[in-house]
Design a protein around this motif. Structure first.
Motif, mmCIF file in Angstrom:
data_model
loop_
_atom_site.group_PDB
_atom_site.id
_atom_site.type_symbol
_atom_site.label_atom_id
_atom_site.label_comp_id
_atom_site.label_asym_id
_atom_site.label_seq_id
_atom_site.Cartn_x
_atom_site.Cartn_y
_atom_site.Cartn_z
ATOM 1 N N TRP A 42 0.831 -1.193 0.000
ATOM 2 C CA TRP A 42 0.000 0.000 0.000
ATOM 3 C C TRP A 42 0.865 1.242 0.000
ATOM 4 C CZ3 TRP A 42 -1.362 -3.517 4.190
ATOM 5 C CH2 TRP A 42 -0.486 -3.445 5.264
ATOM 6 N N ARG A 52 -5.339 8.875 2.271
ATOM 7 C CA ARG A 52 -5.636 8.119 1.049
ATOM 8 C C ARG A 52 -4.764 6.875 1.035
ATOM 9 N NH1 ARG A 52 -6.044 10.693 -4.872
ATOM 10 N NH2 ARG A 52 -7.964 11.399 -3.903
ATOM 11 N N THR A 54 -3.671 3.741 -1.404
ATOM 12 C CA THR A 54 -3.668 3.259 -2.782
ATOM 13 C C THR A 54 -2.769 2.027 -2.881
ATOM 14 O OG1 THR A 54 -1.869 4.789 -3.302
ATOM 15 C CG2 THR A 54 -4.097 5.517 -3.839
ATOM 16 N N LYS A 103 -6.645 4.050 -11.285
ATOM 17 C CA LYS A 103 -6.090 4.447 -9.979
ATOM 18 C C LYS A 103 -7.131 4.248 -8.877
ATOM 19 C CE LYS A 103 -2.032 6.641 -10.670
ATOM 20 N NZ LYS A 103 -0.869 6.590 -9.865
ATOM 21 N N TYR A 105 -8.601 3.850 -5.190
ATOM 22 C CA TYR A 105 -8.117 4.297 -3.884
ATOM 23 C C TYR A 105 -9.236 4.250 -2.854
ATOM 24 C CZ TYR A 105 -10.261 8.853 -4.978
ATOM 25 O OH TYR A 105 -11.136 9.846 -5.304
#
Length: 191
Positions: A42, A52, A54, A103, A105
């Motif tokens: 991560w 955040r 991701t 992307k 998230y």
């Protein structure tokens, strides 16, 4: 690279009243989540009052997790740690989940980072920080060449040091594994 285990505590949360420091506390709690082979796949982005999470594809296991199942379970576990810690501290939040192909998230927006000391659930915080897993920093290391050479030089059936994608060899290995499992479970003395 620092290999010390993060140890977020309520005292560390209270020590710095800035939103960014408190968001970092939640990032530390997230980093204690389990992940396949402790790869910690991560990436955290710390915003003023949001965190955040991701995927970090550099740390994913390309061969062991080709469909990214373990990676996304890890992201969920990291998120779960954040939400449990926020609830334990009485901190309110809003959750944003963006599952886009390019992307994806997870983002937690903290709407109230102030503590209500009477509401703190210490048992949950202790449970998060005391999990029985290896939480040291992931260090990508190759096996020493001498050890690899030694393993590859062995002519025994029980040592396998190469990954095979040849369908006939994969089927053969599956057959060996199935036969071994049958033999183990047919042995009454095996416990």
């Amino acid at each position: 690279m620092n290999q010390s285990r993060p140890n977020p505590t309520v005292q560390s949360y209270l020590a710095d009243e800035s939103n960014s420091a408190r968001v970092r506390f939640f990032g530390q709690m997230a980093s204690l989540a389990p992940s396949p082979y402790n790869t910690q796949p991560w990436h955290f982005t710390f915003l003023e009052s949001a965190l955040r999470i991701t995927p970090n594809h550099v740390r994913r296991l390309h061969q062991a997790d080709p469909e990214l199942r373990g990676l996304y379970f890890s992201l969920g576990a990291a998120l779960e740690n954040v939400l449990l810690a926020a609830s334990a501290l009485g901190v309110s939040y809003e959750l944003v989940i963006a599952l886009t192909n390019d992307k994806p998230y997870l983002e937690v927006h903290f709407t109230g980072l102030e503590l209500q000391p009477a509401q703190i659930d210490f048992a949950t915080l202790v449970a998060i920080t005391n999990r029985h897993t290896n939480r040291f920093a992931f260090l990508p290391q190759a096996l020493p060449a001498k050890l690899v050479s030694y393993i590859e030089s062995q002519e025994r059936d029980f040592i396998c040091s190469r990954l095979t994608i040849n369908p006939s060899k994969v089927a053969l290995l599956q057959g060996y594994t199935q036969e071994a499992v049958k033999q183990i479970f047919s042995d009454k003395s095996f416990k």
